[in-house]
Design an enzyme around this catalytic site. Structure first.
Site, PDB file in Angstrom:
ATOM      1  N   SER A 166       0.855  -1.182   0.000  1.00 39.03           N
ATOM      2  CA  SER A 166       0.000   0.000   0.000  1.00 39.03           C
ATOM      3  C   SER A 166       0.891   1.233   0.000  1.00 39.03           C
ATOM      4  O   SER A 166       1.981   1.221   0.585  1.00 39.03           O
ATOM      5  CB  SER A 166      -0.908   0.024   1.232  1.00 39.03           C
ATOM      6  OG  SER A 166      -1.566   1.276   1.355  1.00 39.03           O
ATOM      7  N   TYR A 179      -1.758   0.352  10.254  1.00 37.99           N
ATOM      8  CA  TYR A 179      -1.815  -0.187   8.902  1.00 37.99           C
ATOM      9  C   TYR A 179      -0.588   0.253   8.105  1.00 37.99           C
ATOM     10  O   TYR A 179       0.036  -0.549   7.403  1.00 37.99           O
ATOM     11  CB  TYR A 179      -3.098   0.278   8.221  1.00 37.99           C
ATOM     12  CG  TYR A 179      -3.247  -0.178   6.794  1.00 37.99           C
ATOM     13  CD1 TYR A 179      -3.588  -1.493   6.491  1.00 37.99           C
ATOM     14  CD2 TYR A 179      -3.068   0.712   5.732  1.00 37.99           C
ATOM     15  CE1 TYR A 179      -3.737  -1.917   5.184  1.00 37.99           C
ATOM     16  CE2 TYR A 179      -3.219   0.299   4.420  1.00 37.99           C
ATOM     17  CZ  TYR A 179      -3.548  -1.011   4.148  1.00 37.99           C
ATOM     18  OH  TYR A 179      -3.686  -1.425   2.840  1.00 37.99           O
TER      19      TYR A 179
END
Length: 280
Positions: A166, A179
């Site tokens: 990501s 995250y």
């Protein structure tokens, strides 16, 4: 705003032009004439499901994993795949999934590690259970599965690992501290493992999406709050995975312009932080 990808969408994308010599499927299957086998995690929806459809369209044999049994079965039917519904956080499940894949086809030629969860909000308010789930699912489960699969690939002298990362793991994103940390660890792990695998015939790719139109945001507890950049469809990420596999790419950003802020972050972090404080 998020939705699961349509089952027919990934089958309509164009196939990259191939030059002379063996095609990627032939190389990864060792020229045996049989379709190569891919294990795809997180395949019940979103990016994982789109990857499954793309690989199926390219003639791959698939073993799919996901936590949503009903959705996973639906994707498996559409892609003519074997499926192994399971939570990758269950102790020892990575060994069972690897053995299942080997029993189904005799080899694992590709692993697309797409399973992941998120949580949105200030770090100080993050429940301990959510912190543990994000680290377990996005980082530790991926590492454990890769550790099971790689020895088989090295023994057969071929294969590829594709880690779905990501942009949050490259530049950090406000409200997604854990995250971001997990995906940053996946990024660095991929770099280090790639060096270890040099000369074995096994490659490693890191696919770095930005905002993707999937159920991810609904499940993390907060909708995507911005009008720009607009979310890309998961089929775009599936295309990038196929490019990584078919061309042996180490790293691909989706969309490609995300490489620019990543470079600014690496080359001039102070400048990046000032810009992020204004625009981020």
């Amino acid at each position: 705003m998020s939705h699961a990808p349509r089952g027919d969408a990934a089958n309509t994308v164009s196939t990259p032009m191939r030059g002379p010599g063996p095609c990627p499927s032939q190389k990864l299957s060792g020229g045996s004439g049989r379709p190569p086998t891919a294990v795809v995690t997180g395949a019940s929806s979103g990016i994982g499901a789109a990857v499954a459809h793309r690989l199926s369209a390219e003639g791959w044999r698939l073993v799919l994993n996901g936590r949503d049994t009903a959705r996973l079965r639906d994707v498996a039917v559409r892609t003519r795949a074997s499926h192994f519904p399971a939570d990758l956080n269950v102790p020892g499940i990575e060994q069972r999934l690897t053995r299942f894949a080997l029993d189904q086809s005799g080899s694992v030629d590709l692993l697309v590690a797409g399973a992941g969860v998120g949580w949105a909000g200030d770090f100080v308010n993050m429940p301990p259970s959510a912190l543990t789930e994000v680290i377990e699912t996005d980082l530790l489960a991926t590492l454990r599965l890769v550790q099971q699969v790689v020895p088989h690939m090295v023994e057969q002298g071929r294969g590829r690992i594709v880690l779905i990362g990501s942009v949050a793991g490259v530049v950090g994103v406000r409200g997604e501290a854990v995250y971001s940390a997990a995906k940053a660890a996946v990024n660095t792990f991929g770099d280090a493992l790639r060096y270890e695998l040099r000369g074995t015939g096994v490659g490693l790719s890191h696919v770095v999406p930005g905002v993707v139109d999937t159920p991810f945001f609904e499940r993390r507890g907060a909708a995507y709050p911005r009008s720009r950049p607009r979310p890309v469809p998961p089929e775009r990420v599936a295309d990038a995975v196929w490019t990584a596999v078919s061309r042996g790419k180490d790293e691909i950003y989706v969309p490609g312009w995300l490489r620019l802020p990543a470079r600014v972050h690496g080359a001039a972090p102070a400048v990046f932080r000032r810009l992020a404080s204004v625009f981020g």
